[in-house]
Scaffold this active site. Structure first.
Site, PDB file in Angstrom:
ATOM      1  N   LYS A   1      12.201 -37.237 -20.622  1.00 41.38           N
ATOM      2  CA  LYS A   1      13.401 -36.438 -20.938  1.00 41.38           C
ATOM      3  C   LYS A   1      13.293 -35.870 -22.351  1.00 41.38           C
ATOM      4  CE  LYS A   1      16.869 -39.007 -18.233  1.00 41.38           C
ATOM      5  NZ  LYS A   1      18.090 -39.806 -18.345  1.00 41.38           N
TER       6      LYS A   1
ATOM      7  N   ASP B   1      22.405 -38.371 -17.904  1.00 44.43           N
ATOM      8  CA  ASP B   1      22.340 -39.196 -16.705  1.00 44.43           C
ATOM      9  C   ASP B   1      22.017 -38.277 -15.536  1.00 44.43           C
ATOM     10  OD1 ASP B   1      22.474 -41.853 -15.675  1.00 44.43           O
ATOM     11  OD2 ASP B   1      24.226 -41.216 -14.527  1.00 44.43           O
TER      12      ASP B   1
ATOM     13  N   LYS C   1       9.234 -26.118 -15.316  1.00 41.29           N
ATOM     14  CA  LYS C   1      10.292 -27.038 -14.856  1.00 41.29           C
ATOM     15  C   LYS C   1      11.577 -26.775 -15.648  1.00 41.29           C
ATOM     16  CE  LYS C   1      11.610 -31.874 -14.301  1.00 41.29           C
ATOM     17  NZ  LYS C   1      11.406 -33.266 -14.674  1.00 41.29           N
TER      18      LYS C   1
ATOM     19  N   PHE D   1       7.761 -36.877 -14.408  1.00 41.53           N
ATOM     20  CA  PHE D   1       8.063 -38.309 -14.325  1.00 41.53           C
ATOM     21  C   PHE D   1       8.967 -38.549 -13.130  1.00 41.53           C
ATOM     22  CE2 PHE D   1      11.246 -36.228 -16.957  1.00 41.53           C
ATOM     23  CZ  PHE D   1      12.445 -36.751 -16.501  1.00 41.53           C
TER      24      PHE D   1
ATOM     25  N   TYR E   1      10.933 -38.890  -9.957  1.00 46.95           N
ATOM     26  CA  TYR E   1      10.829 -38.329  -8.607  1.00 46.95           C
ATOM     27  C   TYR E   1      10.091 -36.996  -8.543  1.00 46.95           C
ATOM     28  CZ  TYR E   1      14.332 -41.904  -7.545  1.00 46.95           C
ATOM     29  OH  TYR E   1      14.979 -43.107  -7.385  1.00 46.95           O
ATOM     30  N   ASP E   2       9.593 -36.510  -9.680  1.00 44.70           N
ATOM     31  CA  ASP E   2       8.947 -35.189  -9.695  1.00 44.70           C
ATOM     32  C   ASP E   2       7.864 -35.004  -8.626  1.00 44.70           C
ATOM     33  OD1 ASP E   2      10.537 -34.121 -11.672  1.00 44.70           O
ATOM     34  OD2 ASP E   2       9.155 -34.542 -13.312  1.00 44.70           O
TER      35      ASP E   2
END
Ligand code: ITT
Length: 189
Positions: A12, A65, A162, A140, A142-143
């Site tokens: 992130k 989140d 992305k 990272f 679920y990518d």
């Protein structure tokens, strides 16, 4: 200007740093655990998290989140995405999706920003599909099993692309608009 990115997830931080580079905002990674309450709303997790962080005397920060909501699984893993990743992982999700025709899903990202004594909360989404197998090495979580264009996974497209289309990228775009309209930041010249 400096903002702390409070997360346990370096992926992130990388995405935030790239998104704010051109605004002259420096993103500094701070690992400061906070309670992620169990609720059906990402925004509620973010609000409570922000209160807890401020109560520790920390200001000028961002928290995020996020979750992957799979329609055929009635929104699972959704708000339980971190738990889902730690327990069954991508392989477990693929097993649950074996033989399932409706592969549609949506990634959601709620960002809370504490800046100059103000609170800004925004949510971004990215619709897409669950692939049949894991693909790609970037990103990272679920990518590797999520595709927005039914061709490449998020782990195949790289952080730059992305950020343009993702749930986090969309939330960041909303946050940038708010920060600019409230005169808190301006484009770097
Ligand atoms: P923090 O709460 O410490 O920020 P986290 O990784 O636990 O880090 P979330 O609770 O927001 O973050 O994320 C829930 C899960 O969803 C987690 O396993 C992430 O890896 C995954 N996730 C979040 N954003 C993602 C993205 O952009 N691509 C793939 N997976 C993502």
């Amino acid at each position: 200007m400096k903002l702390k990115v409070i997360t346990s997830n370096p992926g992130k931080v990388k995405e935030f740093q790239r998104s704010f580079e051109d605004m002259g905002v420096e993103m500094e990674h701070l690992h400061l655990p906070y309670d992620e309450i169990q609720t059906s709303e990402l925004e509620e997790v973010v609000r409570k998290g922000m209160d807890e962080i401020r109560s520790k005397g920390v200001n000028d920060f961002i928290i995020d989140d996020s979750g992957l909501f799979i329609n055929a699984l009635k929104g699972f893993p959704g708000v339980y995405s971190a738990y889902g990743q730690k327990t069954i992982g991508n392989k477990g999700i693929l097993r649950l999706m074996e033989g399932v025709k409706d592969r549609s899903a949506v990634f959601k990202c709620c960002i809370g920003c504490d800046i100059g004594g103000r609170t800004i909360i925004v949510t971004g989404e990215c619709p897409g599909y669950i692939l049949d197998s894991e693909r790609g090495n970037e990103g990272f979580g679920y990518d590797p099993i999520f595709t927005h264009d039914n061709e490449r996974s998020f782990a195949e497209i790289g952080v730059e692309e992305k950020n343009v289309i993702s749930h986090r990228g969309n939330a960041v775009a909303l946050l940038r608009e708010r920060l600019i309209s409230e005169g808190l930041i301006g484009p770097k010249n």
